[in-house]
Design a protein around this motif. Sequence first.
Motif, PDB file in Angstrom:
ATOM      1  N   PRO A  81       1.738   0.317   6.915  1.00  0.00           N
ATOM      2  CA  PRO A  81       0.720   0.067   7.940  1.00  0.00           C
ATOM      3  C   PRO A  81      -0.328   1.168   8.012  1.00  0.00           C
ATOM      4  O   PRO A  81      -1.425   0.939   8.524  1.00  0.00           O
ATOM      5  CB  PRO A  81       1.545   0.002   9.240  1.00  0.00           C
ATOM      6  CG  PRO A  81       2.907  -0.424   8.794  1.00  0.00           C
ATOM      7  CD  PRO A  81       3.098   0.251   7.471  1.00  0.00           C
ATOM      8  N   GLU A  82      -0.011   2.361   7.483  1.00  0.00           N
ATOM      9  CA  GLU A  82      -0.949   3.479   7.579  1.00  0.00           C
ATOM     10  C   GLU A  82      -1.844   3.625   6.356  1.00  0.00           C
ATOM     11  O   GLU A  82      -3.017   3.991   6.482  1.00  0.00           O
ATOM     12  CB  GLU A  82      -0.179   4.800   7.761  1.00  0.00           C
ATOM     13  CG  GLU A  82       0.571   4.929   9.074  1.00  0.00           C
ATOM     14  CD  GLU A  82       1.867   4.126   9.095  1.00  0.00           C
ATOM     15  OE1 GLU A  82       2.475   3.969   8.002  1.00  0.00           O
ATOM     16  OE2 GLU A  82       2.246   3.638  10.170  1.00  0.00           O
ATOM     17  N   SER A  83      -1.324   3.333   5.154  1.00  0.00           N
ATOM     18  CA  SER A  83      -2.101   3.645   3.959  1.00  0.00           C
ATOM     19  C   SER A  83      -1.580   2.876   2.751  1.00  0.00           C
ATOM     20  O   SER A  83      -0.539   2.223   2.804  1.00  0.00           O
ATOM     21  CB  SER A  83      -2.036   5.152   3.669  1.00  0.00           C
ATOM     22  OG  SER A  83      -0.692   5.539   3.446  1.00  0.00           O
TER      23      SER A  83
ATOM     24  N   THR B 214       5.478  -3.850  -0.221  1.00  0.00           N
ATOM     25  CA  THR B 214       5.215  -3.564   1.187  1.00  0.00           C
ATOM     26  C   THR B 214       6.357  -2.744   1.774  1.00  0.00           C
ATOM     27  O   THR B 214       7.528  -2.976   1.485  1.00  0.00           O
ATOM     28  CB  THR B 214       5.030  -4.851   1.999  1.00  0.00           C
ATOM     29  OG1 THR B 214       6.193  -5.672   1.859  1.00  0.00           O
ATOM     30  CG2 THR B 214       3.815  -5.628   1.514  1.00  0.00           C
TER      31      THR B 214
ATOM     32  N   LYS C  24       2.386  -6.808   9.095  1.00  0.00           N
ATOM     33  CA  LYS C  24       1.396  -5.764   9.343  1.00  0.00           C
ATOM     34  C   LYS C  24       0.733  -5.294   8.054  1.00  0.00           C
ATOM     35  O   LYS C  24      -0.483  -5.125   7.986  1.00  0.00           O
ATOM     36  CB  LYS C  24       2.049  -4.580  10.054  1.00  0.00           C
ATOM     37  CG  LYS C  24       2.486  -4.877  11.485  1.00  0.00           C
ATOM     38  CD  LYS C  24       3.103  -3.649  12.123  1.00  0.00           C
ATOM     39  CE  LYS C  24       3.555  -3.951  13.550  1.00  0.00           C
ATOM     40  NZ  LYS C  24       4.197  -2.781  14.193  1.00  0.00           N
ATOM     41  N   VAL C  25       1.537  -5.077   7.021  1.00  0.00           N
ATOM     42  CA  VAL C  25       0.988  -4.612   5.750  1.00  0.00           C
ATOM     43  C   VAL C  25       0.174  -5.713   5.087  1.00  0.00           C
ATOM     44  O   VAL C  25      -0.870  -5.451   4.492  1.00  0.00           O
ATOM     45  CB  VAL C  25       2.117  -4.132   4.812  1.00  0.00           C
ATOM     46  CG1 VAL C  25       1.542  -3.651   3.487  1.00  0.00           C
ATOM     47  CG2 VAL C  25       2.911  -3.015   5.478  1.00  0.00           C
TER      48      VAL C  25
ATOM     49  N   ASP D 153      -1.565  -8.006   6.572  1.00  0.00           N
ATOM     50  CA  ASP D 153      -2.862  -8.048   7.258  1.00  0.00           C
ATOM     51  C   ASP D 153      -3.753  -6.908   6.791  1.00  0.00           C
ATOM     52  O   ASP D 153      -4.959  -7.097   6.560  1.00  0.00           O
ATOM     53  CB  ASP D 153      -2.659  -7.960   8.776  1.00  0.00           C
ATOM     54  CG  ASP D 153      -1.984  -9.195   9.344  1.00  0.00           C
ATOM     55  OD1 ASP D 153      -1.980 -10.237   8.656  1.00  0.00           O
ATOM     56  OD2 ASP D 153      -1.448  -9.113  10.466  1.00  0.00           O
ATOM     57  N   LYS D 154      -3.169  -5.729   6.631  1.00  0.00           N
ATOM     58  CA  LYS D 154      -3.936  -4.570   6.172  1.00  0.00           C
ATOM     59  C   LYS D 154      -4.425  -4.797   4.744  1.00  0.00           C
ATOM     60  O   LYS D 154      -5.562  -4.452   4.401  1.00  0.00           O
ATOM     61  CB  LYS D 154      -3.062  -3.309   6.245  1.00  0.00           C
ATOM     62  CG  LYS D 154      -3.797  -2.013   5.905  1.00  0.00           C
ATOM     63  CD  LYS D 154      -2.851  -0.829   6.061  1.00  0.00           C
ATOM     64  CE  LYS D 154      -3.550   0.475   5.678  1.00  0.00           C
ATOM     65  NZ  LYS D 154      -4.639   0.824   6.614  1.00  0.00           N
TER      66      LYS D 154
ATOM     67  N   ASN E  33      -7.351  -7.208   4.822  1.00  0.00           N
ATOM     68  CA  ASN E  33      -8.561  -6.642   5.416  1.00  0.00           C
ATOM     69  C   ASN E  33      -9.177  -5.528   4.575  1.00  0.00           C
ATOM     70  O   ASN E  33     -10.408  -5.442   4.466  1.00  0.00           O
ATOM     71  CB  ASN E  33      -8.262  -6.106   6.823  1.00  0.00           C
ATOM     72  CG  ASN E  33      -7.865  -7.212   7.779  1.00  0.00           C
ATOM     73  OD1 ASN E  33      -8.276  -8.360   7.622  1.00  0.00           O
ATOM     74  ND2 ASN E  33      -7.046  -6.883   8.771  1.00  0.00           N
ATOM     75  N   GLU E  34      -8.331  -4.675   3.995  1.00  0.00           N
ATOM     76  CA  GLU E  34      -8.851  -3.470   3.352  1.00  0.00           C
ATOM     77  C   GLU E  34      -8.957  -3.568   1.831  1.00  0.00           C
ATOM     78  O   GLU E  34      -9.880  -2.995   1.249  1.00  0.00           O
ATOM     79  CB  GLU E  34      -7.992  -2.266   3.733  1.00  0.00           C
ATOM     80  CG  GLU E  34      -8.035  -1.940   5.218  1.00  0.00           C
ATOM     81  CD  GLU E  34      -7.303  -0.649   5.538  1.00  0.00           C
ATOM     82  OE1 GLU E  34      -7.096   0.164   4.615  1.00  0.00           O
ATOM     83  OE2 GLU E  34      -6.943  -0.456   6.712  1.00  0.00           O
TER      84      GLU E  34
END
Length: 324
Positions: A202-204, A259, A265-266, A268-269, A272-273
């Motif tokens: 979720p962070e990176s 993941t 959560k991952v 979705d990240k 998006n990213e």
Amino acid sequence: MGQTITKLTLGLLVVLLTACAWFLWKGQSQPAASQVSERYRVTDSAGRQVEIPRRPERVIVLNASSLELFYAVGGTVVGRPSTEALPQAVKEAVAAVPAVGSTPNPNLEQIVTLKPDLILGVNMPFHHNLIPVLDQAGIPILLQSLENYQHVIDTLQFYGDLAGKPEQAAAVIGKIQSRYQSIIDKNKNRPAPKVVVIWGSPESFHMATSRSFTGDLVKRLGAVNLGDQGDDGQSHMGYVPLSMEYIAKQNPDKILLITHSPDDKVSDKFSNELAGHPAWRGLKAVATNQVHRLPYKLFAVNPGTQVDEAMSILAGHLYPEVAE
């Protein structure tokens, strides 16, 4: 006179039989007891010299991978981690065993209460922090790393010796190695695809190098791991920061996504990213539909005895034309 000699003879015979029985009993019971209590020194993955029982009887395991490996060779435990990342058979086998907290946050008070004679942990700071209290309590802890295929094989052999079942360990190892060699032979001498293994939390996002478990398997299968070439001199690390610019320049043939957690959560990240990044859509792997999300239970944690299954899945993505 004759009766006196007979009585003496019988008396001596009884004494001799009693002495023989005592020595036989002692000879049978003592080696087993001394073997159980015998201790020896081993070096763990943190480089620590640790004195442990040769045949520990009250083992606590603090991570899923080691627990699965220990049970595979016939070991049993008195304490286990709180985790769902276990094969179903192991889950059922340890259902009644007390949980001593999650791997990153073990319950030290509960661990000491269970009076273990050996703890199997991981070479990470949260288990290093347990050492002072455990040393004071006289409880040895081994801090281990399972970073590659060979570590799994070596650990199975070691656990088989601890559990007193080296033959069972040899059988498990033989089955894994046979499957491993079959996969290697089927996929050798093929054009090496360029691969990036992305580890997402979720962070990176990071790239896995060949020092990671998945990266090691990718290397054994003959692919080119772009994480090794983009580590900026950090080749001793298992994971290095992901650079989208570097990935675009290298233009991988395959992208493998791992993941950190099984939730969304991952994902979705990622959507998006990464998937939303302009350079992403121009990648060869994206255009040819060669972006693969690897199963959480086989790649987010060390797969243990399922390493051959993990290799088979990787081979199927890297060389689909020859996949089983």
